[in-house]
Write an enzyme that holds these catalytic residues in place. Structure first.
Site, PDB file in Angstrom:
ATOM      1  N   SER A  81       0.628  -1.345   0.048  1.00  0.00           N
ATOM      2  CA  SER A  81      -0.055  -0.538   0.011  1.00  0.00           C
ATOM      3  C   SER A  81       1.233   1.210  -0.253  1.00  0.00           C
ATOM      4  CB  SER A  81      -1.067   0.080   0.962  1.00  0.00           C
ATOM      5  OG  SER A  81      -1.271   0.965   1.658  1.00  0.00           O
ATOM      6  N   TYR A 112      -2.690  -1.262  10.320  1.00  0.00           N
ATOM      7  CA  TYR A 112      -2.590  -1.417   8.912  1.00  0.00           C
ATOM      8  C   TYR A 112      -1.650  -0.748   8.254  1.00  0.00           C
ATOM      9  CZ  TYR A 112      -4.181  -0.810   3.831  1.00  0.00           C
ATOM     10  OH  TYR A 112      -4.432  -1.384   2.286  1.00  0.00           O
TER      11      TYR A 112
END
Length: 257
Positions: free
Chosen positions: A147, A161
């Site tokens: 990401s 995350y």
């Protein structure tokens, strides 16, 4: 070698976790278009069945499995069922993911564990499970999905995350070093801002945020789901046989702006 053969995946078998929608399904479509047979592993059985039918309509074999990647036994079953149904496993796309959008002080231990289990632990378990099959076959491809938060701190977007996606990059590099001798290439893709069912409401519900993100993307737009296909096919094919431990951003230039 004919140039087209470099990217030909005919006869190969790919497992795509979280492959029944969004970026996962987009990547599965790309692999199928290149000739790969696909095992779609995800939690929602109905969506998985729809994705499997779509992939079969592209002329390849596809199987769907209901899998909770936090459960090690289900990951083992996922790989065993893929080999049973499709004969082998050549490509693993560790795409399944989740997020808890809270600041670190508001994040519970249970939420931390859940995000790390789905985004990082499951990737390790799946890679470990496919390893003996790939080694016996003479090689394979493992692709971790990171990401922008593999690079940047998440803040209110979720410390677990960001930590998990940073870990996904280091896992990909570690597997690359450990298994290079077995002709297994391990790489990571870092998608930028893509328009999916999870983000499609941002332009309407968070217009200022949408504009702020758009302004930072040099290409001036968010990515479309199918724009990951070229990168995932490259990293799954013979064209990338000398590429391992690499981290490729697919972000319209967001990370270098």
């Amino acid at each position: 070698m004919d140039f087209g053969q470099l990217f030909d995946l005919t006869g190969k078998v790919a497992i795509v976790t979280g492959g029944n929608g969004g970026l996962g399904l987009g990547m599965a479509r790309g692999l199928a278009a290149a000739g790969a047979n696909i095992a779609v592993a995800a939690r929602n059985a109905e969506k998985t069945a729809e994705a499997t039918r779509e992939l079969e309509d592209m002329g390849v074999q596809a199987v769907g499995m209901t899998v909770d990647v936090t459960q090690e036994t289900q990951i083992k079953q996922m790989v065993a069922e893929t080999v049973r149904a499709l004969g082998r496993v050549d490509i693993l796309i560790n795409n399944a993911g989740t997020v808890v959008r809270k600041t670190p002080d508001q994040t519970s231990t249970e939420e931390w564990d859940l995000v790390l289990d789905v985004n990082l632990r499951a990737s390790f378990l799946a890679a470990r499970e496919v390893f003996p099959h790939m080694k016996e076959q003479g090689g394979g491809k493992i692709i971790g999905i990171g990401s922008m938060y593999s690079i940047f701190g998440g803040g209110g977007s979720g410390a677990p995350y960001s930590a998990s996606k940073g870990g996904a990059v280091q896992l990909a590099k570690s597997l690359a070093v450990a298994w290079a001798k077995d002709n297994i290439q391990s790489n990571a893709i870092l998608p930028g801002w893509f328009m999916t069912e999870l983000t499609s409401d941002i332009p309407v519900n968070q217009p200022e945020r949408f504009q702020m993100i758009s302004n930072r993307i040099p290409t001036g737009r968010w990515g479309e789901v199918d724009e990951l296909q070229g990168t995932v096919v490259f990293l799954s094919s013979r064209a990338s046989d000398y590429v391992t431990g690499a981290v490729i951003t697919v972000d319209g230039g967001f990370s270098v702006m």
